[in-house]
Design an enzyme around this catalytic site. Structure first.
Site, PDB file in Angstrom:
ATOM      1  CB  CYS A   1     -10.523  -0.108 -10.122  1.00  0.00           C
ATOM      2  SG  CYS A   1     -10.949  -1.131  -8.707  1.00  0.00           S
ATOM      3  NE  ARG A  18     -11.193   0.203  -1.580  1.00  0.00           N
ATOM      4  CZ  ARG A  18     -10.005  -0.266  -1.898  1.00  0.00           C
ATOM      5  NH1 ARG A  18      -9.887  -1.225  -2.800  1.00  0.00           N
ATOM      6  NH2 ARG A  18      -8.919   0.233  -1.366  1.00  0.00           N
ATOM      7  CG  ASN A  62      -3.840  -3.854  -7.244  1.00  0.00           C
ATOM      8  OD1 ASN A  62      -3.519  -3.920  -8.416  1.00  0.00           O
ATOM      9  ND2 ASN A  62      -4.137  -2.724  -6.637  1.00  0.00           N
ATOM     10  CG  ASP A  63      -6.506  -7.586  -2.682  1.00  0.00           C
ATOM     11  OD1 ASP A  63      -5.559  -8.126  -2.091  1.00  0.00           O
ATOM     12  OD2 ASP A  63      -7.000  -6.501  -2.318  1.00  0.00           O
ATOM     13  NE  ARG A  66      -1.898  -5.729  -2.979  1.00  0.00           N
ATOM     14  CZ  ARG A  66      -3.002  -4.979  -2.938  1.00  0.00           C
ATOM     15  NH1 ARG A  66      -4.185  -5.542  -2.750  1.00  0.00           N
ATOM     16  NH2 ARG A  66      -2.947  -3.693  -3.102  1.00  0.00           N
ATOM     17  CG  HIS A  94      -2.160  -0.980   0.724  1.00  0.00           C
ATOM     18  ND1 HIS A  94      -2.195  -2.294   1.103  1.00  0.00           N
ATOM     19  CD2 HIS A  94      -3.217  -0.790  -0.106  1.00  0.00           C
ATOM     20  CE1 HIS A  94      -3.255  -2.872   0.551  1.00  0.00           C
ATOM     21  NE2 HIS A  94      -3.890  -1.983  -0.183  1.00  0.00           N
ATOM     22  NE  ARG A 103      -6.383   1.598  -3.541  1.00  0.00           N
ATOM     23  CZ  ARG A 103      -5.832   1.601  -4.758  1.00  0.00           C
ATOM     24  NH1 ARG A 103      -5.553   2.721  -5.371  1.00  0.00           N
ATOM     25  NH2 ARG A 103      -5.563   0.455  -5.358  1.00  0.00           N
ATOM     26  CD  GLU A 145     -10.693  -6.064  -3.681  1.00  0.00           C
ATOM     27  OE1 GLU A 145      -9.556  -5.598  -3.730  1.00  0.00           O
ATOM     28  OE2 GLU A 145     -11.501  -5.802  -2.775  1.00  0.00           O
TER      29      GLU A 145
HETATM   30  C1  PEP Z   1      -7.183  -4.129  -5.827  1.00  0.00           C
HETATM   31  O1  PEP Z   1      -7.048  -5.041  -5.014  1.00  0.00           O
HETATM   32  O2  PEP Z   1      -6.946  -4.234  -7.041  1.00  0.00           O
HETATM   33  C2  PEP Z   1      -7.618  -2.802  -5.360  1.00  0.00           C
HETATM   34  C3  PEP Z   1      -7.919  -1.842  -6.216  1.00  0.00           C
HETATM   35  O3  PEP Z   1      -7.663  -2.611  -4.011  1.00  0.00           O
HETATM   36  P1  PEP Z   1      -6.354  -2.295  -3.115  1.00  0.00           P
HETATM   37  O4  PEP Z   1      -5.193  -2.245  -4.044  1.00  0.00           O
HETATM   38  O5  PEP Z   1      -6.596  -1.019  -2.415  1.00  0.00           O
HETATM   39  O6  PEP Z   1      -6.314  -3.474  -2.217  1.00  0.00           O
HETATM   40 MG    MG Z   2      -7.893  -4.784  -3.010  1.00  0.00          MG
END
Ligand code: PEP
Ligand code: MG
Length: 747
Positions: free
Chosen positions: A677, A507, A629-630, A640, A364, A471, A606
């Site tokens: 996203c 979100r 990402n998740d 990740r 993050h 976010r 996710e």
């Molecule tokens: C994701 O997981 O792709 C996402 C947009 O959420 P974050 O990266 O904040 O976990």
């Molecule tokens: Mg995520």
């Protein structure tokens, strides 16, 4: 250790310190030192070898070998016994050097007559600067006392080298931390920037490696250790029964702070004439060497703890705090081992670029850097040891390369690069208001990800059609306590004002995993990424979710509102979260507040499980957004945040693309709007492939909109799809090469 060797060692260190104080030139100083050591240890030879470039050692001074060999004899890292000491960071002690495996005969030195050989690394904080060697005619191995004594001397030499004691044209030794160094890391966030180093935690400088009064040094060390113990105990009490990992680290601190072995070794170093801080650093150096050798992850972590603890002890001894009061330079480039998202947000947009020794793309902190549009290079090994506050630094986020104290030619070339990127940016500005329409006529809606109020001006500058992901947790991460409902309502209201009617997808709070709120009790979880996070927290702690939903409803103040729940893994979680929203709406109504004119309620996809949810779910949600990402980390079962495994799996892997296609197909059957996203949406090639798989809305950081749109406008999505289908039919693992070839063919 015997009394005589102790007093001899102290005498020797005292004499070495005197050589520091005199005003002899670097070479004369080194010559004196080799003579002093040979005399004190009763050996025929003493030689100092220092690195003249990254992998070549040079004989810089000697007592006993042919004088003509000085600055002539060179060996590569790993070559001969000296090269092997430097490479392995381990001493070599042999009674018959010429017979020893790896011995390399250097005729110019005349060393074949010497049998006894002891070489120790000259190292500072695990970084080898050279090798110190003593040799004797006699066939003898050196004793444990002699080895230990020579290691202590090598430590002092390392400090002297660090302090520039041998710098001169004659020695060819340049001052440390002055040479140009390049680091090859990984791309965290694209962009290029030039500036000056600002260390997140400056390292401690030891200016007095040698001390006369061992009693005084023992006392200084004991007092400092006592202070350290107390602060560790305080931290442990403060940590309560919370986070297991944090407690484990603190317990390790306590264990080391009370470790008799660690303290005894430092006391012995002091007896031999080192100052308390030099003793701490000597043991820290040894621990760093071990850290590079052990492969066991647990042991490495504990050695890392010892390293942190040594830093704390050094700061207590020298009074050099983490915050040295170093002024932030005009164009600060933050250099750190690692950094959390909250700390990074505190620095905010002041930073020109960020360079991390560790770090990961999926972390993050990485996301915050991207949200702030600051170039980021991660995995730049060794950068925190080499960089000093104020050093010139160039960060090439496009290639993952960092130039520290660059040569003029590099700086000039870099300026060209920055100018080129700015030019590309101008091109993107030109197409800012054009739709992202591919040659086949398909138009993709490009939206932006945001999380800070300061992101909103990008809505206009980037040409984004809306905010596809806001976010909300970033607002929680920058504070020391839970924000109040009124504060949040105010902020969300301002976001909607700034969006001027464009859609903003809020979100709800996505905390847990690595997004830990400093004011929330940490969780004791073996696998936080698979743990209590996001909507799971929201449903279990309904008060926080309710407060946030109320804030959103009030912020809308009659305008349209879009709410998205993160990390929904099964249908029921969505219905429960939506029920919380319905309840909040009813309450607002009862209180007489004006309700949004329209409310859309969506979920993030996710976890692979949600792609297989019943049709009813797809019919029920107003929209879905793929959190790549998740989703990717769970699809490939690859953390990740773990660069080693993350990199193995390409987002253009055909299985992953097929999975995207499957999700799009399911959504089209129920006519559920679907977007993507995750970070990959902002990479032009990935974006084009996702569009070819049927995604029509992509949300990305604002700086990516130009490059993504520019490529989309050049391609025919039907052709891209064909390339993917062919690669898939041929059983290829990734379509990256084929797509790259297709793009090249466009001219
Ligand atoms: C994701 O997981 O792709 C996402 C947009 O959420 P974050 O990266 O904040 O976990
Ligand atoms: Mg995520």
């Amino acid at each position: 250790m015997s009394q005589t060797s102790e007093s001899e060692s102290r005498k020797l260190l005292g004499a070495l310190r005197d050589t520091m104080a005199n005003d002899r030139a670097g070479q004369a100083r080194m010559d004196d030192i080799t003579q002093l050591i040979a005399q004190s240890m009763g050996t025929d030879v003493c030689s100092i070898y220092l690195f003249c470039d990254d992998d070549t050692l040079e004989l810089c001074a000697t007592q006993g070998l042919n004088a003509e060999a000085v600055h002539q004899t060179r060996m590569r890292l790993g070559e001969g016994l000296v090269g092997s000491v430097a490479r392995t960071k381990r001493l070599v002690n042999t009674d018959n050097a010429p017979q020893q495996r790896g011995f390399r005969y250097m005729p110019e030195t005349g060393e074949e007559v010497f049998s006894g050989f002891l070489g120790v690394p000259i190292q500072r904080l695990g970084e080898v600067l050279g090798v110190l060697v003593v040799q004797s005619r006699q066939t003898r191995e050196y004793t444990a006392d002699e080895i230990y004594g020579l290691e202590v001397v090598a430590m002092v030499l390392a400090e002297m080298t660090e302090l520039g004691a041998f710098v001169s044209d004659e020695t060819g030794v340049g001052a440390l931390h002055q040479r140009a160094v390049m680091f090859r890391g990984s791309v965290g966030q694209e962009g290029a920037a030039a500036g000056q180093v600002y260390l997140h935690e400056p390292r401690v400088v030891v200016t007095n490696p040698v001390a006369d009064d061992p009693e005084a040094e023992h006392k200084r060390l004991n007092d400092a250790v006592e202070t350290l113990r107390m602060s560790v105990d305080e931290m442990l009490t403060g940590a309560g029964t919370g986070d297991k990992e944090q407690k484990q680290v603190l317990e390790a601190y306590r264990m080391f702070a009370n470790s008799k072995g660690w303290l005894r070794r430092m006391d012995e170093d002091i007896e031999l004439g080192l100052s308390a801080e030099a003793a701490v650093e000597k043991e820290q150096s040894a621990a760093r060497t071990r850290m590079n050798e052990v492969t066991d992850a647990y042991l490495r972590e504990r050695l890392q703890d010892l390293d942190d603890l040594s830093n704390r002890l050094l700061r207590i001894l020298t009074g050099q705090g983490a915050d040295t009061g170093a002024e932030m330079p005009e164009h600060p480039v933050l250099v750190a081992r690692n950094i959390g998202p909250g700390e990074l947000l505190e620095y905010g947009r002041k930073l020109r670029a960020i360079v991390l020794e560790e770090g990961s793309v999926g972390s993050h902190a990485g996301i915050v850097a991207r949200a702030l549009a600051i170039p980021l290079v991660i995995q730049a090994k060794g950068v925190t040891t080499e960089a000093l506050n104020g050093d010139q630094i160039l960060v090439d986020g496009e290639q993952g390369i960092v130039h520290l104290r660059p040569e003029d030619t590099v700086t000039t070339a870099f300026k060209d690069k920055i100018a080129m990127l700015a030019k590309a940016q101008d091109r993107y500005t030109d197409i800012r208001h054009k739709p992202a329409t591919a040659l086949c006529g398909t138009t993709i809606s490009l939206q932006m990800n945001a999380g800070l109020m300061a992101d909103l001006p990008s809505l206009e500058n980037s040409g984004a059609e809306g905010v596809g992901l806001f976010r909300t947790e970033l607002q929680f991460l920058v504070r020391n306590q839970f924000p109040r409902r009124s504060e949040l309502a105010n902020l969300y209201g301002r976001v909607l004002d700034a969006a001027q009617g464009k859609r903003v997808v809020f979100r709800t709070l996505d905390i847990g995993s690595d997004k830990v709120l400093p004011y929330m009790k940490p969780q004791d979880e073996p696998n936080p990424a698979l743990g209590w996070r996001a909507i799971r927290v929201g449903l279990d702690k309904p008060g926080v979710l309710r407060m946030q939903l109320q804030a959103l409803l009030r912020a809308a103040n009659g305008r349209a509102l879009t709410v998205m729940f993160p990390f929904v893994a099964q249908y029921e979680e969505f219905t429960q979260a939506r029920a919380a929203l319905t309840k909040a709406i009813k309450r607002e109504e009862a209180l007489g507040h004006i309700l949004p004119e329209n409310i859309e309620v969506g979920a993030m996809l996710e976890t692979p499980s949600l792609a297989f949810a019943p049709d009813a779910f797809f019919e029920d949600v107003d929209f879905l957004s793929i959190g790549g990402n998740d989703l990717k980390q769970f699809f490939f079962a690859a953390d990740r945040e773990n660069e080693r495994v993350r990199k193995r799996y390409d987002s253009l892997n055909v299985s992953f693309l097929s999975f995207m296609e499957m999700i799009v197909d399911r959504c089209s059957k129920t006519q559920t709007p679907i977007s993507f996203c995750g970070e990959d949406a902002g990479k032009p090639i990935e974006a084009v492939c996702f569009a070819a798989m049927g995604l029509r809305t992509l949300s990305m950081r604002p700086a990516s909109i130009g490059p993504v749109k520019s490529l989309l406008m050049r391609v025919n999505l039907a052709d891209v799809k064909k390339v993917i289908e062919t690669a898939r039919a041929e059983g290829k693992m990734s379509v990256r090469d084929d797509i790259a070839a297709y793009i090249r063919s466009l001219g």
